[in-house]
Write a protein that holds these residues in place. Structure first.
Motif, short mmCIF file in Angstrom:
data_model
loop_
_atom_site.label_atom_id
_atom_site.label_comp_id
_atom_site.label_asym_id
_atom_site.label_seq_id
_atom_site.Cartn_x
_atom_site.Cartn_y
_atom_site.Cartn_z
N PHE A 41 0.83 -1.21 0.00
CA PHE A 41 0.00 0.00 0.00
C PHE A 41 0.87 1.27 0.00
O PHE A 41 0.56 2.24 -0.69
CB PHE A 41 -0.93 -0.01 1.23
CG PHE A 41 -1.82 1.19 1.33
CD1 PHE A 41 -2.83 1.40 0.41
CD2 PHE A 41 -1.64 2.12 2.34
CE1 PHE A 41 -3.65 2.52 0.49
CE2 PHE A 41 -2.45 3.23 2.44
CZ PHE A 41 -3.46 3.43 1.51
N THR A 42 1.96 1.24 0.77
CA THR A 42 2.77 2.47 0.85
C THR A 42 3.88 2.49 -0.22
O THR A 42 4.56 3.50 -0.37
CB THR A 42 3.41 2.63 2.24
OG1 THR A 42 4.12 1.44 2.56
CG2 THR A 42 2.37 2.90 3.31
N LEU A 45 1.79 -0.50 -8.65
CA LEU A 45 0.56 -1.18 -8.23
C LEU A 45 -0.44 -0.08 -7.96
O LEU A 45 -0.21 0.76 -7.08
CB LEU A 45 0.82 -1.99 -6.94
CG LEU A 45 -0.31 -2.93 -6.54
CD1 LEU A 45 -0.38 -4.14 -7.45
CD2 LEU A 45 -0.12 -3.39 -5.09
N PRO A 46 -1.54 -0.03 -8.73
CA PRO A 46 -2.49 1.07 -8.54
C PRO A 46 -2.98 1.14 -7.10
O PRO A 46 -3.09 0.12 -6.42
CB PRO A 46 -3.64 0.71 -9.49
CG PRO A 46 -3.07 -0.26 -10.45
CD PRO A 46 -1.96 -0.97 -9.76
N ARG A 47 -3.26 2.35 -6.69
CA ARG A 47 -3.71 2.56 -5.31
C ARG A 47 -4.95 1.73 -5.00
O ARG A 47 -5.08 1.14 -3.93
CB ARG A 47 -4.01 4.05 -5.13
CG ARG A 47 -4.35 4.40 -3.73
CD ARG A 47 -4.69 5.86 -3.62
NE ARG A 47 -4.98 6.17 -2.23
CZ ARG A 47 -5.17 7.37 -1.76
NH1 ARG A 47 -5.10 8.40 -2.56
NH2 ARG A 47 -5.44 7.58 -0.51
N GLY A 50 -7.63 -2.53 -2.32
CA GLY A 50 -8.47 -3.72 -2.46
C GLY A 50 -7.83 -4.92 -1.76
O GLY A 50 -8.52 -5.71 -1.11
N LEU A 51 -6.50 -5.03 -1.91
CA LEU A 51 -5.80 -6.15 -1.26
C LEU A 51 -5.91 -6.05 0.26
O LEU A 51 -6.10 -7.05 0.95
CB LEU A 51 -4.33 -6.15 -1.65
CG LEU A 51 -4.03 -6.68 -3.05
CD1 LEU A 51 -2.54 -6.55 -3.34
CD2 LEU A 51 -4.44 -8.14 -3.16
N LEU A 52 -5.78 -4.81 0.76
CA LEU A 52 -5.91 -4.63 2.22
C LEU A 52 -7.31 -5.02 2.67
O LEU A 52 -7.48 -5.70 3.69
CB LEU A 52 -5.65 -3.17 2.58
CG LEU A 52 -4.21 -2.76 2.80
CD1 LEU A 52 -4.12 -1.28 3.11
CD2 LEU A 52 -3.59 -3.56 3.93
N ALA A 53 -8.29 -4.58 1.88
CA ALA A 53 -9.68 -4.90 2.23
C ALA A 53 -9.91 -6.40 2.19
O ALA A 53 -10.57 -6.98 3.06
CB ALA A 53 -10.64 -4.18 1.28
N LEU A 54 -9.29 -7.04 1.19
CA LEU A 54 -9.44 -8.49 1.06
C LEU A 54 -8.77 -9.19 2.26
O LEU A 54 -9.31 -10.16 2.81
CB LEU A 54 -8.76 -8.94 -0.24
CG LEU A 54 -9.16 -10.31 -0.78
CD1 LEU A 54 -10.63 -10.33 -1.15
CD2 LEU A 54 -8.31 -10.65 -2.01
N GLY A 55 -7.62 -8.69 2.64
CA GLY A 55 -6.91 -9.25 3.80
C GLY A 55 -7.76 -9.11 5.05
O GLY A 55 -7.90 -10.04 5.84
N LEU A 56 -8.36 -7.92 5.21
CA LEU A 56 -9.20 -7.68 6.38
C LEU A 56 -10.41 -8.61 6.36
O LEU A 56 -10.79 -9.17 7.39
CB LEU A 56 -9.66 -6.22 6.39
CG LEU A 56 -10.58 -5.79 7.54
CD1 LEU A 56 -9.90 -5.96 8.89
CD2 LEU A 56 -11.03 -4.34 7.37
N PHE A 57 -10.96 -8.80 5.17
CA PHE A 57 -12.13 -9.68 5.04
C PHE A 57 -11.75 -11.12 5.40
O PHE A 57 -12.44 -11.78 6.19
CB PHE A 57 -12.66 -9.61 3.60
CG PHE A 57 -13.78 -10.58 3.34
CD1 PHE A 57 -15.06 -10.33 3.81
CD2 PHE A 57 -13.55 -11.76 2.63
CE1 PHE A 57 -16.09 -11.23 3.59
CE2 PHE A 57 -14.57 -12.66 2.39
CZ PHE A 57 -15.84 -12.40 2.88
N GLY A 58 -10.65 -11.61 4.81
CA GLY A 58 -10.21 -12.98 5.11
C GLY A 58 -9.90 -13.14 6.59
O GLY A 58 -10.25 -14.14 7.22
N PHE A 59 -9.27 -12.13 7.13
CA PHE A 59 -8.91 -12.14 8.53
C PHE A 59 -10.18 -12.18 9.40
O PHE A 59 -10.25 -12.92 10.39
CB PHE A 59 -8.11 -10.88 8.83
CG PHE A 59 -7.45 -10.88 10.16
CD1 PHE A 59 -6.26 -11.57 10.34
CD2 PHE A 59 -8.00 -10.22 11.22
CE1 PHE A 59 -5.65 -11.59 11.57
CE2 PHE A 59 -7.39 -10.23 12.45
CZ PHE A 59 -6.21 -10.92 12.63
N GLY A 60 -11.15 -11.38 9.01
CA GLY A 60 -12.43 -11.36 9.73
C GLY A 60 -13.07 -12.74 9.71
O GLY A 60 -13.58 -13.21 10.74
#
Lengths: 437, 353
Positions: free
Chosen positions: A197-198, A288-290, A295-305
């Motif tokens: 992301f950064t 890597l587009p923002r 989206g990857l972070l959101a996906l990670g959060l979703f999987g983690f959830g």
């Protein structure tokens, strides 16, 4: 005797899930991110590439803002939320593990101070000392995970604690090591995701390519470790929890369909993340587009959830396995409540003097069911009772109020009903009144 | 629920908890005082006072983090001994209790936003500068209401449906909250003397400005805190009865009144020695505050007939683990603070023309 909060809408579990999942995700970032930061700085200095060191510096600002502000406050938020939803279980855990939490607090202090010093001293102290501060942060944050996971895994598998009642048997329970390494793997993949992301702030294409590839490697290796440790964790689960998981995945009677859904959704999310991480690690793209990184972070959060939710479901009907049920009733006191009644020891005892079964049933619902169910919101009873008739309500209450083996096969994730016959009858009246014609 | 009867015993001797609880509470209070005073100064600084604003804003993020983290331990010991009552009072005011976290988070981010603007040489509007203080006012009010309610079991027992019961009418909470908050502003203002002392070798005028601001805040806040304290005493004299509470109160009043005088002397003739005396005295006042707080709780619960001395079942191993790790933490923290201070000195030098 605690007052009972019975909110509608998202309900208490929804509230806890909201705070807990985001906090735990950020908390894993706080652990993995510390290691990511200091190793990135070291790597950049070793290669003599200021762009990479600059990435670590910018990343550290984002890191401090996210972990020290949101992470710290949402951590306190979890205390607040579980104290509201499960005061009995929280009180039990505090009394059992107070020194574990106190030890963790020592490392919180180191972690916090090191994070601030690390962030504030870029180019103001020599490189070696700056990296030493980074290592202190990384080790302190890993230690907090080692401590807190002892308590979290205890709730799932107390193991020998039942016999010894010892702090150490509680911490080093059967799932401690597998879940500890699993969480460390998760920390790595979360840190890699935030690194992606950064990465877009890295100015030079060459440097950015290196950062993206490295973040990809963190994601891939973290997920591989987590997957291997998940298999290990499964093998260490208590027999009944392992049985529920197996039956759920097989779609067999006695399984929890939600568990299978969470398992699959989490698997898909992590699978996608793994593939993206692999592409980044191997193909080494320069950009890597923002939106993709987000989206990857959101996906990670979703999987983690999904994974955290599945862990909660696996622990049901207990909040601490074989000790306290999810509704705060101690297993050892179940028979007592069935003999003398449950409401007799509550402020609602006066209801038992009258004949208002609806009021008695409502009091029982609030004290034993509302911790997981709302009336018409999250896990709403009205929805769950749709299509039920008098017979089904009767069967349900008979099964839930007896030490009936059938319970394990039908409503395995629900705590048994702690009530005497009078109270069961009143609850039946209350449930029947809620049935829609 | 009924399960309380089966809750495990406290795995520590109560004397140890009696030492650790006030000790950690003092640490929490120190950070909290700095935080509240910095937020107050930031919100009340005139728009032209950029340097005062910058210093106050610079203090906020780390004091915010320190206050939260240092607050974890006293909260832990509070739950260990008074869990039954604290969870019950939290449930009674569940919605405000949860909501304040988000308010605090907003204030926290606002502190960073102000700092960022000022560092870039831009102006921070009064509304933005006031946000951290507003967040702290709201948070501290609900926290005080919760702790106060937990000390009044009879008031809780008489309450209706839980969720929004702040217990304001039953617990003398408004006076208590305002007194503690204003007292925190007074004590926290000492941090401006410390910042001034760091500045003095390079910029004596700015150091004097910090000193004057610190003194003005200290004097004003002490006067208000004394008035509020007297008000509290008049409204509920029984709260501070008993030897422990009385001694802590007496010590607090005496030192609290001596502090502005010594601070005034320091501002007139600033020396390192007199600064150390002022800060040490400030710390003693914080200690008195913490002891008074705990003594009042013990008295209120005793008056309510609550036996606040739970059973114990001492488990030495985990206590040893904690003590060893505390020593490790103190060593690490000392080193980290030294590194941070060294960097701060370097920065100040390099920024000096």
């Amino acid at each position: 005797m605690f007052p009972v909060l019975s909110p509608e809408g998202v309900g208490l579990p929804g509230l806890i899930a909201l705070i807990a999942v985001t906090h735990v995700f950020v908390a894993h970032f706080a652990v993995g991110g510390g290691m990511y930061l200091v190793t990135t700085e070291r790597w950049g200095r070793k290669l003599g590439r200021p762009g990479l060191v600059g990435h670590a510096e910018r990343h550290s600002r984002f890191f401090v803002l996210l972990t020290l502000v949101f992470g710290a406050l949402s951590g306190v938020g979890i205390w607040f939320a579980i104290g509201l939803a499960s005061p009995d279980s929280t009180f039990f855990l505090i009394r059992t593990f107070v020194w574990g939490w106190a030890t963790e607090w020592c490392f919180f202090l180191i972690e916090l101070t090191a994070a601030v010093v690390y962030y504030k001293t870029w180019r103001r102290i020599d490189d070696k000392t700056h990296m030493a501060v980074g290592w202190v942060y990384a080790l302190a944050s890993i230690t907090t995970l080692l401590v807190i996971n002892g308590i979290l895994s205890f709730m799932l598998s107390p193991g020998a604690w039942h016999e010894t009642k010892s702090f150490w048997s509680g911490v080093f329970n059967p799932t401690y090591w597998p879940t500890t390494f699993l969480r460390l793997g998760v920390c790595a993949f979360v840190a890699g995701s935030f690194g992606l992301f950064t990465a877009r702030h890295v100015v030079a294409d060459d440097d950015r390519r290196l950062v993206i590839a490295r973040a990809g490697r963190w994601i891939v290796s973290g997920l591989v470790v987590a997957a291997a440790c998940f298999v290990w964790t499964r093998s260490a689960l208590p027999a009944d929890a392992a049985g529920i998981l197996e039956r759920s995945l097989d779609g067999a009677r006695g399984g929890v369909p939600l568990l299978a859904t969470l398992y699959r959704l989490g698997g898909i999310a992590f699978g996608v993340l793994f593939l993206v991480g692999l592409v980044c690690a191997v193909a080494k793209p320069t950009r890597l587009p923002r939106a993709a990184a987000l989206g990857l972070l959101a996906l990670g959060l979703f999987g983690f959830g999904c994974a955290e939710y599945a862990r909660e479901v696996l622990r049901k009907p207990y909040s601490v396995r074989d000790v306290i049920y999810a509704n705060g009733i101690y297993r050892d006191e179940l028979e007592h409540h069935r003999e003398v009644g449950f409401l007799t020891s509550t402020p609602e005892a006066h209801l038992l003097q009258g004949t208002d079964d609806l009021a008695i049933g409502d009091a029982l619902y609030r004290r034993q069911c509302a911790v997981c169910h709302t009336l018409d919101g999250y896990r709403g009873l009205d929805g769950l009772l749709e299509g039920w008739d008098t017979n089904r309500v009767g069967t349900f209450l008979t099964v839930m109020s007896k030490q009936d083996p059938a319970r394990a096969a039908i409503w395995s994730s629900m705590p048994p009903l702690a009530a005497n016959q009078r109270e069961v009858d009143a609850l039946r009246t209350w449930m029947l009144a809620r049935l829609k014609p | 629920m009924h399960a309380l009867a089966a809750a495990p015993a406290v795995p520590a001797p109560l004397w140890l908890v009696d030492i650790l609880h006030p000790l950690t509470l003092v640490l929490h209070f120190v950070a909290m005082n700095v935080l509240v005073a910095a937020a107050f100064v930031l919100a009340t600084a005139r728009s032209g006072e950029r340097e005062i604003q910058r210093v106050a804003a610079g203090l906020l993020p780390s004091s915010f983090s320190m206050t939260v983290t240092l607050g974890v331990a006293p909260l832990l010991f509070l739950q260990l001994i008074h869990g039954e009552r604290f969870y019950a009072s939290s449930i009674h005011m569940a919605w405000p209790w949860i909501a304040v976290l988000f308010v605090l988070m907003g204030g926290y981010y606002a502190a960073y936003a102000v700092g960022g603007r000022l560092d870039k040489g831009r102006e921070a509007s009064l509304a933005l500068r006031a946000l951290p203080l507003v967040a702290l006012l709201v948070f501290s009010f609900v926290l005080t209401a919760n702790v106060a309610l937990s000390e009044h079991p009879a008031a809780m027992a008489a309450m209706g449906t839980p969720g929004w019961n702040l217990g304001i009418g039953d617990t003398n909470v408004i006076l208590r909250w305002s007194h503690e908050l204003v007292g925190a502003v007074a004590l926290g203002s000492l941090v401006f003397f410390v910042r001034g002392a760091f500045r003095r070798p390079h910029d004596a005028d700015m150091a004097a400005t910090f000193d004057r601001r610190g003194l003005a805040v200290l004097l004003g806040a002490t006067v208000v805190a004394v008035l509020l304290g007297v008000g509290q005493l008049l409204v509920r004299p029984s709260d501070v009865g008993g030897a422990r509470a009385g001694a802590s109160l007496g010590m607090g009043i005496l030192l609290g009144l001596l502090l502005p005088f010594l601070a005034w002397r320091y501002v007139r003739k600033p020396t390192l020695r007199s600064l150390v005396v002022v800060v040490a005295l400030g710390l003693l006042v914080v200690v008195a505050k913490a002891l008074l707080r705990l003594a009042i709780r013990a008295r209120l619960l005793a008056t309510a007939g609550v036996d606040a001395a739970p059973e114990t079942n001492v488990d030495v191993g985990p206590i040893v683990l904690f003590v060893v790790m505390l020593v490790v933490a103190i060593v690490c923290l000392t080193w980290l603070v030294r590194v941070g201070l060294r960097a701060a000195r370097t920065t100040t030098l390099s920024e000096t023309p």
